[in-house]
Design an enzyme around this catalytic site. Structure first.
Site, short mmCIF file in Angstrom:
data_model
loop_
_atom_site.label_atom_id
_atom_site.label_comp_id
_atom_site.label_asym_id
_atom_site.label_seq_id
_atom_site.Cartn_x
_atom_site.Cartn_y
_atom_site.Cartn_z
N HIS A 101 63.87 60.69 -27.47
CA HIS A 101 64.06 61.91 -26.69
C HIS A 101 64.06 61.53 -25.21
CE1 HIS A 101 59.82 61.32 -27.71
NE2 HIS A 101 59.51 61.80 -26.51
N HIS A 103 63.35 62.79 -21.63
CA HIS A 103 62.72 63.86 -20.85
C HIS A 103 63.59 64.07 -19.61
CE1 HIS A 103 58.48 63.64 -22.60
NE2 HIS A 103 58.97 62.48 -23.00
P1 AMP Z 1 56.53 61.45 -25.68
O1 AMP Z 1 55.11 61.35 -25.23
O2 AMP Z 1 57.51 60.81 -24.75
O3 AMP Z 1 56.71 61.02 -27.12
O4 AMP Z 1 56.91 63.01 -25.57
C1 AMP Z 1 56.69 63.96 -26.55
C2 AMP Z 1 56.81 65.28 -25.86
O5 AMP Z 1 56.94 66.30 -26.84
C3 AMP Z 1 55.60 65.66 -25.00
O6 AMP Z 1 56.01 65.84 -23.65
C4 AMP Z 1 55.10 66.95 -25.64
O7 AMP Z 1 54.64 67.88 -24.69
C5 AMP Z 1 56.34 67.46 -26.34
N1 AMP Z 1 56.10 68.34 -27.47
C6 AMP Z 1 55.14 68.24 -28.42
N2 AMP Z 1 55.25 69.25 -29.32
C7 AMP Z 1 56.32 70.00 -28.93
C8 AMP Z 1 56.95 71.17 -29.44
N3 AMP Z 1 56.51 71.78 -30.56
N4 AMP Z 1 58.01 71.68 -28.77
C9 AMP Z 1 58.45 71.08 -27.63
N5 AMP Z 1 57.91 69.96 -27.11
C10 AMP Z 1 56.86 69.43 -27.75
#
Ligand code: AMP
Length: 115
Positions: A101, A103
């Site tokens: 993903h 950001h």
């Molecule tokens: P990473 O730490 O780069 O793996 O990012 C994962 C991201 O997913 C974090 O910024 C979380 O805040 C986000 N996240 C977790 N659960 C959800 C959800 N249900 N909907 C949208 N974003 C989420």
């Protein structure tokens, strides 16, 4: 086979998300814990677990994904002010979801180095 993740479930619409863009290639949705006024996650519909895995993919597929990320940033109105694109990769970068993903974060002044 790669483990099912939260983002697989969001893509299948089994978990709700605030989707801001979806087409044949990508889905973009708002981060549940935003780190800036705009914080959107962009996933390719073809799953890769990490940025390192994406780098091994067909260059055309990689290009379509990257173009999609830039398109979402433009649609979010961030082109002029600027924005960050972050791929957290692996444990020290605190990657928590093992479905690649990007950001897209923007809407405020950032500092460097990042935390
Ligand atoms: P990473 O730490 O780069 O793996 O990012 C994962 C991201 O997913 C974090 O910024 C979380 O805040 C986000 N996240 C977790 N659960 C959800 C959800 N249900 N909907 C949208 N974003 C989420």
């Amino acid at each position: 086979m790669a483990a099912d993740t939260l983002f697989d479930k969001i893509l299948r619409k089994e978990v709700p998300a605030e989707v801001v863009h979806e087409d044949e290639e990508i889905m973009a949705f708002r981060d549940i814990n935003p780190q800036a006024p705009t914080h959107v996650l962009v996933i390719p519909k073809t799953k890769f677990e990490s940025f390192a895995d994406l780098a091994e993919a067909d260059p055309e597929e990689v290009g379509r994904y990257i173009r999609g990320v830039a398109r979402v940033a433009r649609e979010l109105g961030l082109d002029e002010s600027g924005y960050r694109v972050v791929f957290n990769t692996g444990p020290q970068a605190q990657q928590t979801v093992h479905y690649i993903h990007a950001h897209i974060i923007g809407g405020r002044q950032f500092t460097w180095p990042p935390g």
